[in-house]
Design a protein around this motif. Structure first.
Motif, mmCIF file in Angstrom:
data_model
loop_
_atom_site.group_PDB
_atom_site.id
_atom_site.type_symbol
_atom_site.label_atom_id
_atom_site.label_comp_id
_atom_site.label_asym_id
_atom_site.label_seq_id
_atom_site.Cartn_x
_atom_site.Cartn_y
_atom_site.Cartn_z
ATOM 1 N N LEU A 1 6.386 -5.265 -20.887
ATOM 2 C CA LEU A 1 5.227 -5.951 -20.292
ATOM 3 C C LEU A 1 3.971 -5.113 -20.559
ATOM 4 C CD1 LEU A 1 6.463 -7.217 -16.782
ATOM 5 C CD2 LEU A 1 5.804 -8.603 -18.764
ATOM 6 N N LEU A 2 2.915 -5.750 -21.043
ATOM 7 C CA LEU A 2 1.679 -5.024 -21.395
ATOM 8 C C LEU A 2 0.661 -5.165 -20.268
ATOM 9 C CD1 LEU A 2 1.315 -6.175 -25.130
ATOM 10 C CD2 LEU A 2 2.613 -4.231 -24.188
ATOM 11 N N ASP A 3 -0.131 -4.115 -20.078
ATOM 12 C CA ASP A 3 -1.207 -4.179 -19.080
ATOM 13 C C ASP A 3 -2.439 -4.834 -19.707
ATOM 14 O OD1 ASP A 3 -2.288 -2.245 -20.726
ATOM 15 O OD2 ASP A 3 -1.964 -0.569 -19.305
ATOM 16 N N SER B 1 0.827 -1.221 0.000
ATOM 17 C CA SER B 1 0.000 0.000 0.000
ATOM 18 C C SER B 1 0.855 1.263 0.000
ATOM 19 C CB SER B 1 -0.926 -0.018 1.226
ATOM 20 O OG SER B 1 -0.162 -0.003 2.435
ATOM 21 N N THR B 2 2.101 1.131 0.402
ATOM 22 C CA THR B 2 2.992 2.310 0.433
ATOM 23 C C THR B 2 3.669 2.529 -0.913
ATOM 24 O OG1 THR B 2 4.845 0.936 1.202
ATOM 25 C CG2 THR B 2 3.427 1.961 2.891
ATOM 26 N N THR B 3 3.336 1.681 -1.904
ATOM 27 C CA THR B 3 3.976 1.799 -3.220
ATOM 28 C C THR B 3 2.942 2.217 -4.247
ATOM 29 O OG1 THR B 3 3.511 -0.454 -3.958
ATOM 30 C CG2 THR B 3 5.448 -0.129 -2.525
ATOM 31 N N PRO B 4 3.386 2.697 -5.387
ATOM 32 C CA PRO B 4 2.444 3.075 -6.449
ATOM 33 C C PRO B 4 1.608 1.895 -6.933
ATOM 34 C CG PRO B 4 4.594 4.052 -6.854
ATOM 35 C CD PRO B 4 4.757 3.095 -5.718
ATOM 36 N N LEU B 5 2.001 0.602 -6.645
ATOM 37 C CA LEU B 5 1.242 -0.549 -7.139
ATOM 38 C C LEU B 5 -0.031 -0.787 -6.332
ATOM 39 C CD1 LEU B 5 4.091 -3.157 -7.896
ATOM 40 C CD2 LEU B 5 3.070 -1.426 -9.389
ATOM 41 N N GLY C 1 -4.331 -7.240 -4.466
ATOM 42 C CA GLY C 1 -5.661 -7.545 -4.976
ATOM 43 C C GLY C 1 -6.082 -6.614 -6.094
ATOM 44 N N SER C 2 -5.523 -5.411 -6.124
ATOM 45 C CA SER C 2 -5.891 -4.436 -7.150
ATOM 46 C C SER C 2 -4.987 -4.478 -8.375
ATOM 47 C CB SER C 2 -5.856 -3.027 -6.541
ATOM 48 O OG SER C 2 -4.513 -2.699 -6.139
ATOM 49 N N TRP C 3 -3.996 -5.382 -8.329
ATOM 50 C CA TRP C 3 -3.068 -5.424 -9.478
ATOM 51 C C TRP C 3 -3.793 -5.929 -10.723
ATOM 52 C CZ3 TRP C 3 1.821 -8.137 -7.061
ATOM 53 C CH2 TRP C 3 2.383 -7.309 -6.069
ATOM 54 N N PRO C 4 -3.400 -5.450 -11.883
ATOM 55 C CA PRO C 4 -3.987 -5.961 -13.127
ATOM 56 C C PRO C 4 -3.592 -7.419 -13.317
ATOM 57 C CG PRO C 4 -2.208 -4.440 -13.616
ATOM 58 C CD PRO C 4 -2.447 -4.351 -12.139
ATOM 59 N N LEU C 5 -4.461 -8.121 -14.070
ATOM 60 C CA LEU C 5 -4.226 -9.530 -14.292
ATOM 61 C C LEU C 5 -2.885 -9.791 -14.977
ATOM 62 C CD1 LEU C 5 -5.271 -12.431 -14.187
ATOM 63 C CD2 LEU C 5 -6.435 -11.999 -16.407
#
Length: 789
Positions: free
Chosen positions: A122-124, A11-15, A19-23
């Motif tokens: 790497l693609l989102d 939570s302290t990082t831009p990512l 659980g919210s990371w893209p697949l």
């Protein structure tokens, strides 16, 4: 790493939370965690770091802090290199590198470090580039092994090349290696060493064969040197030069050998080995050089300045007159051999070499044991150490005794020649004196002579003046060389100098029918110099122009400012016979004669221009000649330092000429013709004249007749003029009596001696009768005291 990633606070990082990371990111992380190769992900604009277990060794001490931080923070020490690569990948490029060098911090092993890796975009989930995927493997050990292999191969190649060079060098320099088994007396001989002993077979050899091959005269010396090297107490360096006599070819060769003994723990010499080199060529050259040095009476030396060790060859022993067995090993021993009158200067120069690093060059004398004195010329070159201090000197010494004797003989001959010329000029003045006085007498009575007498008298006067001019030059050339001319420096108008010079030569110019071009000079131009000498200089050039210009020619005299600052320029040009190009540089030499001038009717002695050069240089000037060649005339230029114009002197009131005062005059001269002709001229002028031909008679006549003026010859036999003047000055009335010296010697030193002896005036023979009349003139009577005319 999976567990570490799951429990990391994202939570302290831009990512944000996983659980919210893209697949696409989740899939990529799952992939690297299952992979068996070092892999790394940088996600998002800041390239937040995620990696697997195999990547940890690459991070080194950066793990675990690297997780969740930007690549720029993690790889700050190499970001200058990685940053551009990241930017390219984020633009969609894929990159691949093999054995790329990086210098990483926080690694246990020092760099450099090498890696082979790929960079892939790497693609989102929307298909846009959102990160970087890196698959890497460290290849440092592979690269280092390859480098070491190459280095080993290169070293092996270098060793082989070095061995080949050594072999070639030893073959070219004729060096051979030897090894002696001392207890057994066996000797390992290389082929080169066999050649040095003239042995053509391959059989085994021993120390006995070695000593048998030595020249009989050198065998004992070599044996002593080898024994000293093998002696446990001495262990000296085996360093010896000897001759061999070839066993099979009979040739004599010179060998230089060096080596050392090898000793076991008990102190016994078990082996001796070293090198031997054929130095026959060098020894032949040295022998030839020694013979040449001996023939040329030259020796060489070497001075170790810092240790004060002096070594020199046998030739120098002989030059210094050393007896057999005597040797010089220090500077003090060398100086002790130098002649005592030269010793202080030799010491001074040696100290300058030692203290200042100067080179040595000097002529000095040495005294042989038999008392004979010999001259040596010594020259040495000083070499400095890295700190700039004098370290060593190497040089040579030559016996110049014969040269010095010849040089001194030439100097003596030169002085004798100058003395002869001066004496000749003096002796010529004596017969010229009555001739000049007699001509003056005839000039006074020419009205009573036939009509042709005037022309004849003019010819005689010109020839007499020419003879006087030659005699003056003879005297001056000797006095210039001997440094006996003293200049009377005073401000002089250039106009006055040139006018007087032209006036003195005008009669000769007129007699030759020359056109004289003279327009005067700026009266504001002044020089500092001796008026008589500068007039003589310009007069000599005009005289030359008159003599060497065919009748009816043109002579030009010019003067003015020179383009050279601070100098005035005088030019004498003529349309005469000219000067060949090869003689331009020699016309000012003593007795120099141009061949075509020798054939000229009025050729002189070749000293007039030499006098000009000497006098001009004494005034701080210079003179040069120019001519386009034979028949093209000549141009002579004189440069003299310019002087400031003096303040105008207050004009003296005019005085009337008045009548010549009649005097009682005594003429004293052992040359009766000179005395009688002067007496006749004085008698015609109304003076009462008495004659004396020796000093004693002169003293008696002064006592008897009390003359107002005494003309007294200096060079009389018996009592000379100086002694006579001394006695005359002691007589009553001496203070009112004018004593005038008459002599053929006219240098400044002669004049000074006359005045010191009590004379009031010094007149040089042949005396101009006008000067005599000035002495006797009433208006000059008080001004002539203590002066010269």
């Amino acid at each position: 790493m999976g567990a570490l990633i799951r429990c990391h606070d994202w939570s302290t990082t831009p990512l944000g939370a996983p659980g919210s990371w893209p697949l696409s990111l989740k899939t990529a992380v799952s992939l690297i965690l299952r992979a068996q190769q070092p892999m790394y992900i940088g996600w998002g604009p800041r390239c937040i770091s995620l990696y697997n277990d195999d990547y940890i060794p690459i991070l080194g001490d950066k793990h675990p802090d690297a997780l969740g931080h930007s690549m720029a923070d993690v790889w700050g020490e190499i970001w200058d290199e990685l940053g551009p690569l990241n930017e390219a990948v984020m633009r969609g490029e894929s990159l691949s590198f093999e054995n790329k060098l990086f210098r990483l911090a926080s690694r246990k092993t020092p760099g450099p470090h090498y890696f082979s890796f790929t960079y892939t975009p790497l693609l989102d989930d929307d298909g846009q580039v959102a990160g970087i995927f890196c698959a890497a493997i460290e290849t440092t050990s592979t690269v280092m092994l390859a480098d070491n292999a190459r280095a080993a191969s290169a070293a092996q190649q270098a060793l082989a090349e070095s061995e080949e060079r050594l072999r070639l060098a030893t073959d070219a320099s004729e060096i051979a290696f030897w090894d002696v088994n001392v207890p057994e007396g066996s000797l390992i001989w290389q082929p080169g060493l066999r050649t040095m002993f003239g042995i053509t077979t391959d059989e085994a050899l021993s120390l006995d064969d070695f000593f048998a091959g030595l020249h009989p005269d050198d065998r004992a010396t070599v044996a002593r040197a080898f024994a000293a090297a093998c002696d446990p107490q001495r262990r000296e360096l085996y360093n010896v030069e000897y001759r061999t006599v070839g066993r099979d070819d009979g040739r004599v060769r010179w060998i230089a050998a060096k080596g050392r003994g090898l000793f076991d723990d008990a102190g016994r010499c078990v082996r001796a080995n070293g090198t031997a080199m054929d130095i026959t060529s060098r020894k032949t050259t040295e022998l030839a050089m020694e013979m040449a040095l001996e023939a040329s009476r030259t020796g060489t030396f070497h001075w170790d300045i810092q240790d004060n060790r002096l070594t020199w060859d046998g030739a120098l022993d002989r030059l210094f007159g050393l007896r057999p067995g005597e040797a010089v090993r220090s500077l003090d021993q060398f100086i002790a051999l130098v002649h005592q009158d030269d010793r202080a200067e030799v010491i001074r120069r040696c100290e300058r070499c030692r203290d200042d690093g100067d080179d040595f060059e000097m002529e000095f004398r040495v005294v042989y044991p038999d008392g004979s004195v010999h001259w040596l010329y010594d020259r040495g070159r000083t070499f400095l150490d890295p700190t700039g201090r004098a370290k060593t000197m190497t040089g040579a010494c030559v016996d110049i005794t014969d040269y010095v004797r010849t040089r001194e003989a030439l100097k003596l001959a030169d002085r004798q020649k100058d003395d002869f010329l001066a004496t000749l000029a003096h002796e010529l003045r004596n017969p010229l004196a009555p001739l000049r006085t007699g001509l003056q007498l005839l000039q006074n009575i020419k009205g009573e002579l036939p009509s042709q007498a005037d022309q004849v008298l003019g010819i005689m006067q010109r020839q007499l003046d020419h003879m006087v001019h030659l005699v003056d030059d003879l005297l001056d050339i000797a006095r210039i060389r001997q440094g006996k001319i003293l200049l009377r420096q005073e401000p002089l108008s250039l106009q006055s100098v040139l006018e007087q010079a032209l006036e003195g030569v005008q009669a000769l110019l007129d007699a030759q029918g020359h056109e004289v071009i003279w327009q005067g000079v700026d009266r504001g131009l002044w020089v500092t110099g001796d008026p008589t000498r500068l007039v003589q200089v310009v007069g000599n050039l005009l005289n030359n122009a008159a003599k060497y210009t065919p009748r009816g020619g043109r002579v030009a005299l010019r003067g003015g400012e020179s383009p050279q600052p601070g100098m005035l320029l005088i030019e004498v040009a003529d349309t005469g016979i000219g000067i060949p190009p090869d003689m331009i540089e020699h016309v000012f030499d003593r007795f120099a004669q141009v061949q075509q001038h020798l054939d000229h009717a009025q050729g002189g002695l070749g000293i007039g221009l030499s006098v000009v050069k000497g006098l001009v240089e004494m005034h701080g000037g210079r003179v040069a000649a120019q001519s386009a060649g034979p028949g093209a005339g000549s141009l002579f230029r004189i440069w003299l330092p310019r002087a400031d114009m003096p303040e105008p002197a207050e004009a003296a009131p005019p005085s009337s000429q008045g009548a010549i005062e009649r005097h009682r005059v005594l003429v004293v001269d052992d040359n009766r013709d000179a005395a009688e002709t002067m007496a006749m001229v004085l008698d015609m002028s109304g003076h009462e004249v008495f004659l004396a031909h020796d000093g004693q008679t002169a003293v008696e006549m002064v006592k008897r007749h009390d003359p107002a003026v005494v003309f007294l010859d200096i060079g009389m036999p018996g009592m000379n003029g100086y002694e006579t003047a001394f006695l005359l000055r002691a007589l009553p009335g001496a203070q009112a009596r004018v004593l005038v010296a008459l002599t053929g010697w006219g240098s400044e030193a002669d004049q000074a001696r006359s005045l010191e002896a009590g004379f009031d005036l010094h007149l040089t023979k042949p005396v101009d009768i006008d000067k005599v009349q000035r002495v006797l003139s009433a208006r000059f009577k008080h001004e002539v005291r203590a002066s010269t005319l």
